[in-house]
Design an enzyme around this catalytic site. Structure first.
Site: not given
Ligand code: UDP
Length: 137
Positions: A9, A49, A85, A91, A102, A112, A115, A126
């Site tokens: 990112k 998204y 992952r 996250t 992360r 963070n 992705h 994707e």
């Molecule tokens: N995100 C955020 N605030 C939140 C939750 C998610 O900004 O409270 C953003 C964060 O950048 C995250 C993305 O939305 O990586 C997608 O969320 P997801 O729950 O899919 O998490 P990921 O798969 O990226 O761990």
């Protein structure tokens, strides 16, 4: 062999840790089957998204994802989706296990660092969003 999509990112690209993050993948058994640095448009980020369109953080997430270039990669290997992952960590970087991408490179839940596709089905969608089959080897 399984494939998954990774995005480094804008925060991590700006920090200059593209190489360090790609090294985590290669050092842990994931091959980089394709990679490119691109600037997403607002419509790219909104489409990518779309699943989060109703979430309160959607607009901030889109703004963040277009705030600078990103590096999108196809990672390939055994259990590539789950492996990526695991390497990414939670996250919220404050909850991410020590030694994860992360934990080491991310500032907060909004910025963070990476992705990663969250299922094998989403990975295929994707990957097709960013790459044609002839770009992947
Ligand atoms: N995100 C955020 N605030 C939140 C939750 C998610 O900004 O409270 C953003 C964060 O950048 C995250 C993305 O939305 O990586 C997608 O969320 P997801 O729950 O899919 O998490 P990921 O798969 O990226 O761990």
């Amino acid at each position: 062999m399984e494939r998954t999509l990774s995005i480094i990112k804008p925060d991590a690209v700006a920090k200059g840790v593209i190489g360090k993050i790609l090294d985590r993948f290669e050092s842990n058994g994931l091959k980089i089957a394709a990679t490119k640095k691109i600037q997403l448009t607002r419509s790219d980020a909104e489409a990518f998204y779309a699943i989060h369109a109703e979430r309160p953080f959607f607009n901030d997430l889109v703004d963040f994802m277009i705030s600078g270039p990103v590096v999108v990669s196809v990672l390939e290997g055994e259990k590539a989706m789950a492996k990526n992952r695991e390497l990414m960590g939670a996250t919220n970087p404050k909850e991410a296990e020590a030694g994860t991408i992360r934990a080491d490179f991310a500032e907060n839940i909004d910025a963070n660092a990476v992705h990663g596709s969250d299922s094998v089905e989403n990975a295929a969608i994707e990957i097709a969003f960013f790459f044609s089959e002839r770009e992947i080897s």
